[in-house]
Design a protein around this motif. Structure first.
Motif, mmCIF file in Angstrom:
data_model
loop_
_atom_site.group_PDB
_atom_site.id
_atom_site.type_symbol
_atom_site.label_atom_id
_atom_site.label_comp_id
_atom_site.label_asym_id
_atom_site.label_seq_id
_atom_site.Cartn_x
_atom_site.Cartn_y
_atom_site.Cartn_z
ATOM 1 N N ILE A 1 0.847 -1.192 0.000
ATOM 2 C CA ILE A 1 0.000 0.000 0.000
ATOM 3 C C ILE A 1 0.885 1.246 0.000
ATOM 4 N N LEU A 2 0.632 2.136 -0.946
ATOM 5 C CA LEU A 2 1.403 3.363 -1.109
ATOM 6 C C LEU A 2 0.568 4.560 -0.673
ATOM 7 N N PRO A 3 1.202 5.629 -0.207
ATOM 8 C CA PRO A 3 0.443 6.828 0.160
ATOM 9 C C PRO A 3 -0.066 7.570 -1.074
ATOM 10 N N ALA A 4 -1.292 8.031 -0.988
ATOM 11 C CA ALA A 4 -1.843 8.881 -2.044
ATOM 12 C C ALA A 4 -1.354 10.305 -1.838
ATOM 13 N N SER A 5 -1.556 11.125 -2.831
ATOM 14 C CA SER A 5 -1.237 12.543 -2.690
ATOM 15 C C SER A 5 -2.346 13.187 -1.862
ATOM 16 N N VAL A 6 -2.013 13.532 -0.646
ATOM 17 C CA VAL A 6 -2.998 14.062 0.302
ATOM 18 C C VAL A 6 -2.478 15.376 0.860
ATOM 19 N N ARG A 7 -3.340 16.359 0.840
ATOM 20 C CA ARG A 7 -2.972 17.641 1.438
ATOM 21 C C ARG A 7 -4.220 18.259 2.040
ATOM 22 N N SER B 1 8.089 6.970 -1.770
ATOM 23 C CA SER B 1 7.345 5.834 -1.226
ATOM 24 C C SER B 1 6.955 4.853 -2.326
ATOM 25 N N ARG B 2 6.592 5.375 -3.483
ATOM 26 C CA ARG B 2 6.280 4.482 -4.600
ATOM 27 C C ARG B 2 7.509 3.679 -5.008
ATOM 28 N N GLU B 3 8.651 4.334 -5.075
ATOM 29 C CA GLU B 3 9.872 3.601 -5.437
ATOM 30 C C GLU B 3 10.180 2.531 -4.395
#
Length: 293
Positions: free
Chosen positions: A189-195, A208-210
């Protein structure tokens, strides 16, 4: 009988020869017992000659064993064992709501288990210990968010904070899924772009994707298992924006769902100590390749 001078001469000659022979024998015996000619340390001349150099030189002392490779020296890795074996005894505490960056959510959960009763919390702690040992052997400084050394938790916001405060080069949260039977395989599970609110993952989405891609690749190689057949479209990668452990992280972080505890075939693997060692090695290899760039 007339006296025969010839017989007397013969007897005299025989006696002389006998005496001479005995003396020769005695002289020979004396020679055999005589001391050798004087020389160095009483040795014979033959033994005093300089020894010839051997064609094969004497063996040299063994060279010291090379130091084990420590490719992660100077790196810090945080390991987050999902859940806690004591959570099920502390439902009030773990059901408290905490801020996960974009909304409020339960502090933690009990996790899932196999049909035979092997809990996710036991699984994650075991794999995390194995992972810690592998990373430490490679030179990394390892931080655990907990080691079953507390009765429950930590909450998901604290788990993120531990990795942040350690300034970890990488953080991995270890889990096992609780999906339906027939759903098999691992996913990362990777973090989404969240702001928004207290969450801002802009700086960690790419790294994190890498990290997740490297772990997915090495996990598959080490365990021989396939990526999830129900999430990630066969890539083994899934992106989520509802996990506080990812939303609140300021350092590269992923969750690894090692398999589905509710599927009998996956459960058999997850319950195997040998397979768990392979899982830990796959995660360690992925972290190493990521940190080595």
């Amino acid at each position: 009988m007339p006296y025969d001078h010839r017989n007397t001469a013969r007897r005299t000659l025989a006696l002389a020869l006998a005496v001479t022979g005995c003396c020769a024998v005695l002289a020979g015996c004396g020679a055999s017992q005589a001391s050798p000619p004087a020389g160095k340390s009483g040795q014979s001349p033959e033994s005093q000659r300089a020894p010839r150099e051997s064609a094969t030189p004497p063996p040299s002392p063994l060279a010291p064993a090379p130091e084990p490779a420590r490719p992660l020296a100077g790196r810090t890795v945080a390991i987050d064992p999902g859940h806690n074996p004591g959570n099920f005894r502390h439902s009030t505490e773990i059901n408290q709501k905490v801020n996960v960056g974009t909304h409020r959510k339960e502090c933690d959960t009990t996790g899932t288990s196999t049909n035979a009763g092997y809990t996710e919390a036991s699984f994650t702690l075991d794999v995390s210990h194995r992972l810690r040992d592998l990373l430490t052997a490679r030179g990394a400084t390892v931080v655990l968010t907990h080691d079953a050394d507390r009765p429950w938790g930590p909450c998901i916001d604290e788990r993120a904070r531990i990795g942040n405060e350690a300034r970890a080069d990488a953080v991995v949260s270890v889990h096992a899924d609780g999906s339906a039977a027939g759903h098999r395989g691992f996913h990362v599970i990777l973090p989404a772009s969240v702001r928004g609110g207290s969450a801002d993952t802009a700086k960690i989405v790419g790294p994190s994707r890498e990290l997740g891609e490297r772990i997915a690749d090495r996990f598959a190689r080490a365990t021989g298992t396939e990526p999830s057949n129900y999430l990630g479209a066969g890539t083994g990668l899934d992106v989520r924006d509802d996990l506080g452990g990812l939303n609140l992280s300021t350092v590269p972080k992923v969750f690894v769902e090692c398999g589905n505890m509710r599927d009998p075939k996956d459960a058999e693997l997850l319950a195997s100590a040998a397979w768990r060692q392979k899982a830990a090695r796959g995660i360690a290899d992925g972290i190493e390749t990521y940190l080595e760039g």
